[in-house]
Design an enzyme around this catalytic site. Structure first.
Site, mmCIF file in Angstrom:
data_model
loop_
_atom_site.group_PDB
_atom_site.id
_atom_site.type_symbol
_atom_site.label_atom_id
_atom_site.label_comp_id
_atom_site.label_asym_id
_atom_site.label_seq_id
_atom_site.Cartn_x
_atom_site.Cartn_y
_atom_site.Cartn_z
ATOM 1 C CD GLU A 195 -1.590 2.356 2.065
ATOM 2 O OE1 GLU A 195 -2.349 3.324 2.083
ATOM 3 O OE2 GLU A 195 -0.523 2.353 2.703
ATOM 4 C CG ASP A 242 -5.048 2.614 6.182
ATOM 5 O OD1 ASP A 242 -4.204 2.264 7.017
ATOM 6 O OD2 ASP A 242 -4.747 3.071 5.068
HETATM 7 ZN ZN ZN Z 1 0.837 4.638 5.578
#
Ligand code: ZN
Ligand code: NAG
Ligand code: NAG
Length: 319
Positions: free
Chosen positions: A170, A208
């Site tokens: 990511e 997240d």
């Molecule tokens: Zn990050």
């Protein structure tokens, strides 16, 4: 006969709705998601380390995740490994499916960590979110084992499947741009597109930056998932008993602005998939600093997210 079936279904739905799974969570939360009790059942502490794509540490956490699904759970969670090499790095997404369906609920988080600053652990980014997904998997595995009769009418009736995704890559390798970021999710979205799977995703939930000690709001960012945001908010209201809530469905400021936080959901969102992005804004103050370590996690918040997501999945399958 027909009436009997209807009553039976009604009883199972009402019974399950009221279960609330309190006893299960009471027995499992502490040993699964606590900072202070290492042990074979702890799902959080294995993420206390770096996880740079292709590194030995990354391979180790992949093994931990795969062994968890393969050995600690009772049901057959099929594994899809999506590995590829790009810009001199090996990336590996891991996808686990407990039951298939005509359509899918996808729960996702990224397990990789930034290369810089050296030694960056990514406790909230996104170690805690990965641990929460492991807890949800364990919870569902338990339901599939001992409460399967309760879930069967829903599973068979609505025919919704589930996929839990651990994304690699990511983070940017250098500086965040559309090209240098979200390597894993771009790759998996392309693969699923070619397999005709993207059109079959009912909802893509991305976790997240959860689990920091700060009380940060997690807004509703996408119109297409606002109804699900409300479902999750209702769950939080019951669990939180009025204290320290992160979700607020009447705060529509970010919904009006439209999506503006770039993350692993982008390739799915751009393909028309409905996305529920569970990320605080503003970000934790330790974001992308060495201080994003386990000392700055809040196990109570992590445990609450784990319960919320567990109950959300049950509600989703039932809706
Ligand atoms: Zn990050
Ligand atoms: C995380 O790892 C660091 C470095 O190895 C260690 O000092 C710290 O105690 C660990 N944190 C927890 C909660 O285990
Ligand atoms: C990627 O992994 C393969 C083995 O699976 C290895 O041969 C190759 O050297 C690796 N590439 C990099 C860039 O680490």
């Amino acid at each position: 006969m027909m009436l009997g079936l209807v009553i039976l279904l009604w009883i199972s739905v009402v019974f399950a709705e009221n279960l609330n799974f309190c006893a299960y969570h009471r027995d499992n939360l502490r040993r699964s998601l606590s900072l202070g009790s290492p042990g074979p059942d702890n799902l959080l502490l294995p993420f206390n380390g770096t996880r740079i794509p292709g590194s030995q540490e990354s391979i180790d956490i992949q093994i931990f995740i795969k062994e968890f699904f393969g050995e600690k759970l009772s049901n057959d969670w099929s594994l899809e490994v999506d590995s590829f090499e790009e810009k001199g790095y090996n990336f590996t997404n891991l996808v686990f499916t407990p039951f298939n369906g005509d359509t899918f609920l996808v729960l996702a988080a990224h397990y990789d960590t930034k290369i810089e600053p050296k030694g960056f652990i990514g406790a909230t980014d996104s170690g805690a979110s990965c641990a929460i997904l492991l807890y949800v998997a364990k919870f569902l595995d338990q339901i599939l084992t001992s409460d399967r009769d309760l879930l069967n009418p829903w599973l068979l009736g609505s025919n919704v499947g589930l996929k839990i995704v651990f994304f690699d890559g990511e983070e940017a390798l250098e500086y965040w741009t559309a090209e240098d970021s979200i390597y894993g999710s771009k790759h998996l979205a392309e693969k699923w597109k070619n397999q005709g799977l993207l059109d079959r995703i009912d909802l893509f939930v991305l976790l997240d930056l959860l689990g920091s000690q700060e009380q940060l709001p997690v807004h509703s960012y996408h119109r297409s998932s606002h109804a699900y945001y409300e479902v999750l908010s209702d769950i939080e209201r019951v669990i939180a008993k009025g204290r320290d809530r992160s979700l607020n469905p009447s705060e529509l400021q970010y919904l009006m602005k439209g999506p503006f936080l770039d993350d692993d959901h982008r390739p799915f969102y751009e393909a028309g998939v409905s996305v529920l992005h569970l990320i605080p804004f503003p970000f934790p103050s330790v974001w992308h600093k060495l201080e994003d370590n386990f000392e700055n996690l809040d196990e109570t918040k992590i445990q609450r997210w784990a319960v919320m997501m567990s109950e959300f999945v049950v509600k989703f399958v039932n809706s």
